[in-house]
Design a protein around this motif. Structure first.
Motif, mmCIF file in Angstrom:
data_model
loop_
_atom_site.group_PDB
_atom_site.id
_atom_site.type_symbol
_atom_site.label_atom_id
_atom_site.label_comp_id
_atom_site.label_asym_id
_atom_site.label_seq_id
_atom_site.Cartn_x
_atom_site.Cartn_y
_atom_site.Cartn_z
ATOM 1 N N ASP A 11 -1.831 -11.759 8.675
ATOM 2 C CA ASP A 11 -2.878 -10.830 9.095
ATOM 3 C C ASP A 11 -2.386 -9.403 8.980
ATOM 4 O OD1 ASP A 11 -4.426 -12.955 9.593
ATOM 5 O OD2 ASP A 11 -4.071 -12.996 11.761
ATOM 6 N N LEU A 12 -1.142 -9.191 9.402
ATOM 7 C CA LEU A 12 -0.588 -7.833 9.336
ATOM 8 C C LEU A 12 -0.549 -7.358 7.889
ATOM 9 C CD1 LEU A 12 2.298 -8.037 11.921
ATOM 10 C CD2 LEU A 12 0.184 -6.772 12.101
ATOM 11 N N ALA A 13 -0.161 -8.279 6.987
ATOM 12 C CA ALA A 13 -0.096 -7.895 5.572
ATOM 13 C C ALA A 13 -1.482 -7.490 5.081
ATOM 14 C CB ALA A 13 0.432 -9.061 4.737
ATOM 15 N N ARG A 14 -2.500 -8.253 5.508
ATOM 16 C CA ARG A 14 -3.865 -7.938 5.075
ATOM 17 C C ARG A 14 -4.298 -6.579 5.626
ATOM 18 N NH1 ARG A 14 -8.022 -8.390 7.551
ATOM 19 N NH2 ARG A 14 -7.194 -9.754 9.165
ATOM 20 N N ILE A 15 -3.987 -6.390 6.928
ATOM 21 C CA ILE A 15 -4.363 -5.117 7.554
ATOM 22 C C ILE A 15 -3.679 -3.959 6.843
ATOM 23 C CG2 ILE A 15 -4.145 -3.761 9.663
ATOM 24 C CD1 ILE A 15 -4.389 -6.427 11.187
ATOM 25 N N LEU A 16 -2.398 -4.196 6.512
ATOM 26 C CA LEU A 16 -1.637 -3.146 5.835
ATOM 27 C C LEU A 16 -2.281 -2.816 4.490
ATOM 28 C CD1 LEU A 16 0.878 -1.414 5.992
ATOM 29 C CD2 LEU A 16 2.112 -3.205 4.791
ATOM 30 N N ALA A 17 -2.657 -3.884 3.756
ATOM 31 C CA ALA A 17 -3.283 -3.649 2.452
ATOM 32 C C ALA A 17 -4.569 -2.853 2.621
ATOM 33 C CB ALA A 17 -3.565 -4.990 1.763
ATOM 34 N N ASP A 18 -5.369 -3.247 3.621
ATOM 35 C CA ASP A 18 -6.608 -2.507 3.883
ATOM 36 C C ASP A 18 -6.322 -1.036 4.118
ATOM 37 O OD1 ASP A 18 -8.028 -4.741 3.622
ATOM 38 O OD2 ASP A 18 -8.547 -4.988 5.732
ATOM 39 N N LEU A 19 -5.327 -0.808 4.994
ATOM 40 C CA LEU A 19 -5.020 0.573 5.355
ATOM 41 C C LEU A 19 -4.532 1.354 4.154
ATOM 42 C CD1 LEU A 19 -3.354 0.117 8.834
ATOM 43 C CD2 LEU A 19 -5.551 1.122 8.312
ATOM 44 N N GLU A 20 -3.758 0.661 3.297
ATOM 45 C CA GLU A 20 -3.230 1.371 2.135
ATOM 46 C C GLU A 20 -4.344 1.782 1.184
ATOM 47 O OE1 GLU A 20 1.377 -0.040 1.740
ATOM 48 O OE2 GLU A 20 -0.207 -1.211 0.816
ATOM 49 N N SER A 21 -5.294 0.865 0.980
ATOM 50 C CA SER A 21 -6.376 1.247 0.066
ATOM 51 C C SER A 21 -7.191 2.378 0.680
ATOM 52 C CB SER A 21 -7.259 0.041 -0.250
ATOM 53 O OG SER A 21 -7.918 -0.397 0.900
ATOM 54 N N ARG A 22 -7.347 2.325 2.001
ATOM 55 C CA ARG A 22 -8.081 3.395 2.664
ATOM 56 C C ARG A 22 -7.345 4.725 2.516
ATOM 57 N NH1 ARG A 22 -9.021 3.447 8.797
ATOM 58 N NH2 ARG A 22 -10.272 5.291 9.095
ATOM 59 N N GLN A 23 -6.015 4.612 2.657
ATOM 60 C CA GLN A 23 -5.202 5.819 2.511
ATOM 61 C C GLN A 23 -5.369 6.417 1.113
ATOM 62 O OE1 GLN A 23 -1.045 5.121 2.603
ATOM 63 N NE2 GLN A 23 -0.580 7.014 3.659
ATOM 64 N N ARG A 80 -7.906 6.127 -0.834
ATOM 65 C CA ARG A 80 -9.217 6.777 -0.918
ATOM 66 C C ARG A 80 -9.181 8.159 -0.281
ATOM 67 N NH1 ARG A 80 -11.508 2.181 0.641
ATOM 68 N NH2 ARG A 80 -12.058 2.962 2.697
ATOM 69 N N LEU A 81 -8.578 8.196 0.921
ATOM 70 C CA LEU A 81 -8.554 9.471 1.644
ATOM 71 C C LEU A 81 -7.725 10.505 0.878
ATOM 72 C CD1 LEU A 81 -8.248 8.206 5.287
ATOM 73 C CD2 LEU A 81 -10.195 9.267 4.187
ATOM 74 N N ARG A 82 -6.616 10.035 0.271
ATOM 75 C CA ARG A 82 -5.771 10.945 -0.510
ATOM 76 C C ARG A 82 -6.567 11.598 -1.626
ATOM 77 N NH1 ARG A 82 -0.622 8.403 -0.166
ATOM 78 N NH2 ARG A 82 0.414 9.419 1.587
ATOM 79 N N SER A 83 -7.316 10.761 -2.372
ATOM 80 C CA SER A 83 -8.052 11.334 -3.501
ATOM 81 C C SER A 83 -9.110 12.293 -2.965
ATOM 82 C CB SER A 83 -8.681 10.220 -4.342
ATOM 83 O OG SER A 83 -9.645 9.537 -3.590
ATOM 84 N N GLU A 84 -9.683 11.932 -1.802
ATOM 85 C CA GLU A 84 -10.671 12.826 -1.209
ATOM 86 C C GLU A 84 -10.034 14.173 -0.874
ATOM 87 O OE1 GLU A 84 -13.542 12.198 2.506
ATOM 88 O OE2 GLU A 84 -13.267 10.428 1.262
ATOM 89 N N ILE A 85 -8.817 14.100 -0.306
ATOM 90 C CA ILE A 85 -8.113 15.336 0.055
ATOM 91 C C ILE A 85 -7.895 16.193 -1.174
ATOM 92 C CG2 ILE A 85 -5.878 16.256 0.769
ATOM 93 C CD1 ILE A 85 -5.725 14.023 2.778
#
Lengths: 118, 258
Positions: free
Chosen positions: B70-82, B84-89
């Motif tokens: 579960d942690l690995a999945r959460i981490l992957a989610d967060l990374e993809s979100r990151q 996205r946010l990076r490109s937005e920045i």
């Protein structure tokens, strides 16, 4: 189906008191128990829906309800615990949720047939 | 469901009929108080666990007990979100640069800075100000008006939205101090004497009301044996200046964007 033996009063009261206590006390779940609590909750829900259905069928028995409630919770938690030990905890808990979910659906369908005749 | 399956076996005849239940007094023995209490208790436990679990999920403390997968999945989610946010920045930064390099934006920035400087100067009392407001004269023949009453007046005026003011020829700023007994009042260390003339710029009707509230400044002055004149005008001048308080220790924090 009206008040054969228990009205829904006592279970409802118990549920309300439990929710109130949980909200009021707001305890934090000990980390080792955290994977099991949601499973246990779903298993208990299954037992409760089974009990409601049994009551609507007119075959509710308190002893059976209590035993099935406890055994449901314990077995569900045990399966997940075993899965964790074997390294397939996530898959097994998914399996448990799926099975319990199907049973809850079945029970709810039976309850619905009783209540709405549909 | 164990309930449904198992139950029909031990006591089939007893309850198969679903007709009016009141006709089943013989059903009572199976349900002792203990059973009722147990049912209530189990339901309470279910409710408790439900509430606790909902709270736990809500407050996101669940990570400590989560499984590795579960942690690995959460981490992957967060990374993809990151990502996205990076490109937005970076998009936003490009936009910011475009805006910043625009030529007319420089002039606008200067104009804006000048306006801000003026506003701050009026607040700090480093430049004279004119505008609609009140001229209040507090006479004190008995020497009973002390600094507390004047301070009250200043605070009431500020509370009523006065933008800048002076008391007895002393400009009031953020660090102004009114001290002393009646007859020996000092404002920022400058001795002042009655009659005290207060000039305040603001919405004159509101300011006047603030002076006249029951138990307020006007009442206190009258109790102290003095008298108060409140004159509203479309243009009053606050021309007393006060030196700028240069901060000795504080300095502007570096811009985090640089």
């Amino acid at each position: 189906m009206k008040g054969i033996r228990t009205g829904p009063l006592i279970p409802m009261l118990g549920l309300a008191a439990g929710v109130a206590a949980g909200v009021w006390l707001d305890p934090s779940v000990p980390a080792p128990l955290q994977p099991y609590l949601p499973i246990a909750v779903v298993a208990a829900l299954d037992a409760v829906f089974g009990g409601v259905r049994a009551r609507l069928d007119g075959i509710f028995d308190a002893k059976v309800f209590v035993v099935s409630f406890i055994s449901n919770v314990v077995v569900a938690a045990l399966i997940v615990f075993l899965g964790d030990q074997l390294g397939v905890g996530a898959q097994l808990s998914t399996a448990v949720i799926v099975v319990l979910g199907i049973r809850i659906f079945g029970n709810v369908a039976a309850i619905r047939r009783h209540l709405f005749r549909a | 469901m164990k309930a449904t399956e198992a139950q029909s076996a031990p006591q089939p005849a007893q309850e198969r009929k679903r007709e009016p239940a009141a006709t089943l007094p013989q059903a009572a023995p199976t349900r002792s108080w203990v059973a009722l209490a147990l049912i209530g208790l189990l339901c309470a436990m279910l409710g408790f666990a439900l509430a606790v679990q909902l709270r736990t999920v809500d407050s996101d403390q669940g990570l400590a007990g989560a499984r590795e997968e579960d942690l690995a999945r959460i981490l992957a989610d967060l990374e993809s979100r990151q990502d996205r946010l990076r490109s937005e920045i970076s998009e936003q930064q490009d936009l910011l640069e475009q805006l910043g390099s625009g030529e007319d934006s420089a002039a606008a920035a200067v104009e804006e800075a000048r306006r801000q400087a003026e506003a701050l100067a009026i607040l700090n009392g480093t430049i004279p100000a004119v505008g609609p407001g009140l001229t209040i004269t507090i006479r004190d023949p008995d020497s009973q008006v002390d600094s507390a009453i004047l301070l009250d007046a200043v605070q009431e005026l500020r509370g009523a939205g006065a933008e800048t003011m002076q008391v007895a020829g002393v400009r009031i700023g953020v660090s102004s101090a009114l001290v002393g007994e009646a007859g020996d009042v000092r404002i920022d260390g400058i001795e002042v004497s009655a009659p005290y003339e207060i000039v305040a710029i603001g919405e004159s009707q509101t300011l006047a009301t603030a002076m006249q509230i029951p138990g307020g400044v006007e009442d206190k002055v009258i109790q102290a044996g003095g008298s108060i004149d409140i004159v509203a005008a479309d243009e009053v001048t606050v021309d007393a200046l006060r030196p700028l308080d240069e901060p000795e220790y504080a300095e502007p924090a570096p811009d985090p964007d640089d």
